[in-house]
Design an enzyme around this catalytic site. Sequence first.
Site, PDB file in Angstrom:
ATOM      1  CG  ASP A 113      -1.739  -1.140   1.419  1.00  0.00           C
ATOM      2  OD1 ASP A 113      -2.116  -1.725   0.401  1.00  0.00           O
ATOM      3  OD2 ASP A 113      -2.013  -1.496   2.583  1.00  0.00           O
ATOM      4  CE1 TYR A 114       1.394   7.865  -2.013  1.00  0.00           C
ATOM      5  CE2 TYR A 114       0.384   8.383   0.109  1.00  0.00           C
ATOM      6  CZ  TYR A 114       1.091   8.772  -1.016  1.00  0.00           C
ATOM      7  OH  TYR A 114       1.495  10.069  -1.144  1.00  0.00           O
TER       8      TYR A 114
END
Length: 256
Positions: free
Chosen positions: A109-110
């Site tokens: 994820d980011y």
Amino acid sequence: MADAGESGERLQKVLARAGLGGRRHCDALVAGGHVKVNGTVARPGHRVDLDHDTVEVDGVRIGVQPGLVYYLLNKPAGVVTTADDPQGRPTVVELVPTEPRVFPVGRLDYDTEGLLIVTNDGELAHRLTHPSFGIDKEYLATVEGAPGRQALRRLREGVELDDGTTAPAQVSQVAPGLLRITIHEGRNRQVRRMCEAVGFPVARLVRHRIGPLTDRKLRPGEWRPLTIDEVRTLERAVATERTPPVPKPPKRANRR
Ligand code: URA
């Protein structure tokens, strides 16, 4: 199956040079059906060209083909795991050399940090991300609060998520609120959703290990090429498919 023709080398010779044993042993490997060329069982006397042909012994590919690159990146938070972001955010491929073109294997994820393989080897990438080969990935999750025994047990046994119950995971609490979680599935935001589902949302998530690969010295934002041994070890780790887990009966009550 087409041979590499006169330009290729005898398969047994290629195997011997790759360190698989003496000529006689390599003959026996081929005769015993242990060797595949381009996915098909090879016959004695087969000729191959490693620039074009893929040679596997018991599912493990030999040699590393020219042109293939493998990087281990320590992804920092605030970077997207894609080759191109429509929103213009920084991407993981901007952190590694631009030539040859590469892509990330799987997804962080980011906001997730930690180890990520970036490569142009589509076959290895496929195996590393396909659930039937599912290699272990280990995360350190800092969660809000300190889960008790029941929550930890649920994380270990499987948590009901909207896309199905998670497979059993290895989970330990290394300090209050700091969980070491090892999973072999690769569902979207899986660790975050698992922790959230048992009532302990993740505040920070770092991936520390991908199968046999780990590196304590690589700082966030840094990358290094994988060694040939690491590539081979990875290939060995995904050489055989995992036995599918026995499905567990659905749980009745939603315990916490
Ligand atoms: N699980 C998550 O929740 N996020 C990741 O980035 C990786 C695994």
